[in-house]
Write a protein that holds these residues in place. Structure first.
Motif, short mmCIF file in Angstrom:
data_model
loop_
_atom_site.label_atom_id
_atom_site.label_comp_id
_atom_site.label_asym_id
_atom_site.label_seq_id
_atom_site.Cartn_x
_atom_site.Cartn_y
_atom_site.Cartn_z
N LYS A 1 11.34 -6.21 7.02
CA LYS A 1 11.19 -7.33 7.79
C LYS A 1 10.56 -7.25 9.10
CE LYS A 1 15.33 -9.07 5.54
NZ LYS A 1 17.01 -9.42 5.89
N LYS A 2 10.53 -5.68 9.62
CA LYS A 2 10.08 -5.16 10.76
C LYS A 2 8.77 -4.44 10.65
CE LYS A 2 14.83 -5.50 12.69
NZ LYS A 2 15.58 -4.99 13.44
N ALA A 3 7.70 -4.80 9.63
CA ALA A 3 6.71 -3.92 9.25
C ALA A 3 5.87 -3.60 10.41
CB ALA A 3 5.81 -4.65 8.36
N ASP A 4 5.69 -4.83 11.52
CA ASP A 4 5.01 -4.59 12.65
C ASP A 4 5.31 -3.32 13.53
OD1 ASP A 4 7.20 -6.27 13.10
OD2 ASP A 4 6.23 -6.43 15.13
N LYS A 5 6.65 -2.83 13.48
CA LYS A 5 7.26 -1.95 14.28
C LYS A 5 6.86 -0.32 13.76
CE LYS A 5 10.08 -4.83 16.51
NZ LYS A 5 9.67 -4.92 18.24
N TRP A 6 6.56 -0.25 12.39
CA TRP A 6 6.39 1.03 11.97
C TRP A 6 4.95 1.35 11.08
CZ3 TRP A 6 5.62 0.20 6.67
CH2 TRP A 6 6.52 -0.69 6.16
N GLN A 7 4.35 0.23 10.84
CA GLN A 7 3.40 0.06 10.02
C GLN A 7 2.13 1.15 10.47
OE1 GLN A 7 1.79 -3.52 8.47
NE2 GLN A 7 1.00 -2.77 6.65
N SER B 1 1.01 11.39 -6.24
CA SER B 1 -0.35 10.80 -6.15
C SER B 1 -0.46 9.33 -6.14
CB SER B 1 -1.27 11.52 -6.97
OG SER B 1 -1.48 12.92 -6.53
N PRO B 2 0.53 8.68 -5.92
CA PRO B 2 0.35 7.19 -6.29
C PRO B 2 -0.77 6.38 -5.35
CG PRO B 2 2.18 7.56 -4.45
CD PRO B 2 1.65 8.80 -4.94
N ASP B 3 -1.30 5.58 -6.01
CA ASP B 3 -2.45 4.53 -5.52
C ASP B 3 -2.07 3.75 -4.27
OD1 ASP B 3 -4.72 5.02 -7.54
OD2 ASP B 3 -2.93 4.78 -8.51
N LEU B 4 -0.51 3.19 -4.28
CA LEU B 4 -0.09 2.49 -3.46
C LEU B 4 1.44 2.62 -3.30
CD1 LEU B 4 -0.38 -0.18 -1.68
CD2 LEU B 4 0.25 -1.28 -3.78
N PHE B 5 1.91 3.16 -1.97
CA PHE B 5 3.18 2.69 -1.46
C PHE B 5 3.57 1.29 -1.26
CE2 PHE B 5 2.78 7.59 -0.50
CZ PHE B 5 4.03 7.86 -1.56
N ILE B 6 4.63 0.89 -1.43
CA ILE B 6 5.14 -0.31 -1.17
C ILE B 6 6.57 -0.15 -0.45
CG2 ILE B 6 5.68 -3.06 -1.71
CD1 ILE B 6 4.02 -2.89 -4.16
N SER C 1 -2.99 7.99 -0.22
CA SER C 1 -2.43 6.55 -0.79
C SER C 1 -2.57 5.45 0.43
CB SER C 1 -0.92 6.93 -1.00
OG SER C 1 -0.61 7.83 -2.19
N ARG C 2 -2.40 4.38 -0.15
CA ARG C 2 -2.34 3.24 0.65
C ARG C 2 -0.87 2.92 0.85
NH1 ARG C 2 -4.04 -2.13 -0.33
NH2 ARG C 2 -3.89 -1.70 -2.54
N VAL C 3 -0.30 2.22 2.05
CA VAL C 3 0.89 1.93 2.45
C VAL C 3 0.84 0.51 2.82
CG1 VAL C 3 2.99 2.37 3.74
CG2 VAL C 3 1.61 4.32 3.08
N VAL C 4 1.73 -0.22 2.28
CA VAL C 4 1.94 -1.65 2.39
C VAL C 4 3.30 -2.06 2.69
CG1 VAL C 4 -0.53 -2.43 1.81
CG2 VAL C 4 1.64 -2.63 0.38
N PRO C 5 3.55 -3.04 3.59
CA PRO C 5 5.06 -3.60 3.24
C PRO C 5 5.30 -4.84 2.14
CG PRO C 5 3.86 -4.91 5.01
CD PRO C 5 2.86 -3.77 4.46
N ALA C 6 6.49 -4.68 1.75
CA ALA C 6 7.10 -5.32 0.54
C ALA C 6 6.77 -7.10 1.05
CB ALA C 6 8.37 -5.19 0.15
N THR C 7 6.42 -7.72 0.16
CA THR C 7 6.40 -9.38 0.48
C THR C 7 7.49 -10.21 -0.11
OG1 THR C 7 4.93 -9.41 -1.36
CG2 THR C 7 3.91 -8.91 0.85
#
Length: 286
Positions: A209-215, A197-202, A223-229
């Motif tokens: 590098k291609k987050a726009d392809k899968w996000q 039960s994570p609050d956030l997946f990174i 949970s929220r899911v965000v790409p690493a920075t």
């Protein structure tokens, strides 16, 4: 002392840079040396010693390792030479460099950096960082405290070994488009969500590098899911944090690190791991 040398051991390259552990920013250019073929301990320690000498920083040094690290010993070697198993790697590197060296699992290092200075900055609760590459690395952090060596890429999803089925390498081998891969990754994330039960997946590693392809295609329940920075800087930053004893305080609001240049030293006489074959040696990104 706030500027600490961080070194990230990868399948095709071993990279280092000085890190200001107060801000998470690199304090100088990265330097990269090709990983010796086979990644045997004696060969790798020579590269690490060369990087330490190149930067000439005093004090402790942090080094990542693509496997389980417990109290300075390396306990697994799925993608490196088997002589690493059971080795006191802290002592090996400390003797080779003349510095106090602290090892940390590479995904754990990336997780510390992302939670403190990257996409998880300021997030309370449970943060799970996953690095999708040749395999799947994982870091589990609760209120800034790391639970090390989780190795969640080795979970089984019924008859599917998670990293063999949902890694970026699996996407390439099975010739999946990003939507097809996202369906597999969603199944894996949903299983982790049920367990932790994570609050956030990174999501880090090569796919970040291609987050726009899968996000837009990843689906989880709560949970929220965000790409690493932090991308390729994360391991270096996390290694330096480990060496500095700089446990992340997620309440602190600090600026994200600025990108830094990388210099590669081409070595004559050393046989580097080449191209895609080298990149396949570590699943945590290089």
């Amino acid at each position: 002392m706030s500027v600490i040398l961080g070194i990230d051991i990868g399948g095709s390259g071993i990279k280092g840079a000085p890190v200001d552990t107060r801000t998470g920013k690199l304090a100088g250019e990265r330097w990269r040396i090709p990983t010796p073929e086979g990644a045997a301990p004696d060969d790798v320690k020579q590269v690490v010693a060369e990087l330490v000498a190149h930067f000439g920083l005093p004090g402790a040094v942090g080094v990542t390792f693509p496997g389980i690290v417990q109290r300075g010993r390396t306990l697994s070697a799925a993608n490196v030479h088997p002589d690493w198993v059971g080795l006191d790697a802290d002592a090996l590197f400390s003797e080779a460099t003349g510095h106090e060296v602290h090892l940390i699992n590479d995904a754990d290092a990336a997780g510390l950096a992302e939670a403190r200075f990257g996409a998880g900055q300021g997030v309370q609760g449970t943060v799970m960082v996953l690095t999708f590459g040749t395999g799947i690395g994982s870091a589990l952090i609760h209120n800034g405290v790391l639970i090390p060596n989780t190795e969640l890429g080795h979970l089984w999803l019924r008859d599917k070994h998670a990293e063999s089925w949902a890694s970026d390498r699996a996407r390439e081998l099975d010739d999946l488009n990003w939507k097809q891969w996202s369906k597999r990754a969603s199944t894996y994330l949903q299983h982790l969500e049920l367990l932790f039960s994570p609050d956030l997946f990174i999501i880090g590693g090569g796919v970040s590098k291609k987050a726009d392809k899968w996000q837009d295609h990843l689906n989880v329940e709560r949970s929220r899911v965000v790409p690493a920075t932090l991308l390729n800087e994360a391991g270096i930053i996390g290694a330096a944090m480990m060496a500095a004893g700089n446990a992340p305080d997620l309440e602190a609001q600090l600026d994200s690190p600025a990108p830094a240049k990388e210099t590669t030293r081409k070595t004559a006489g050393r046989k580097p791991a080449a191209g895609k074959a080298a990149a396949k040696k570590t699943g945590k990104g290089d």
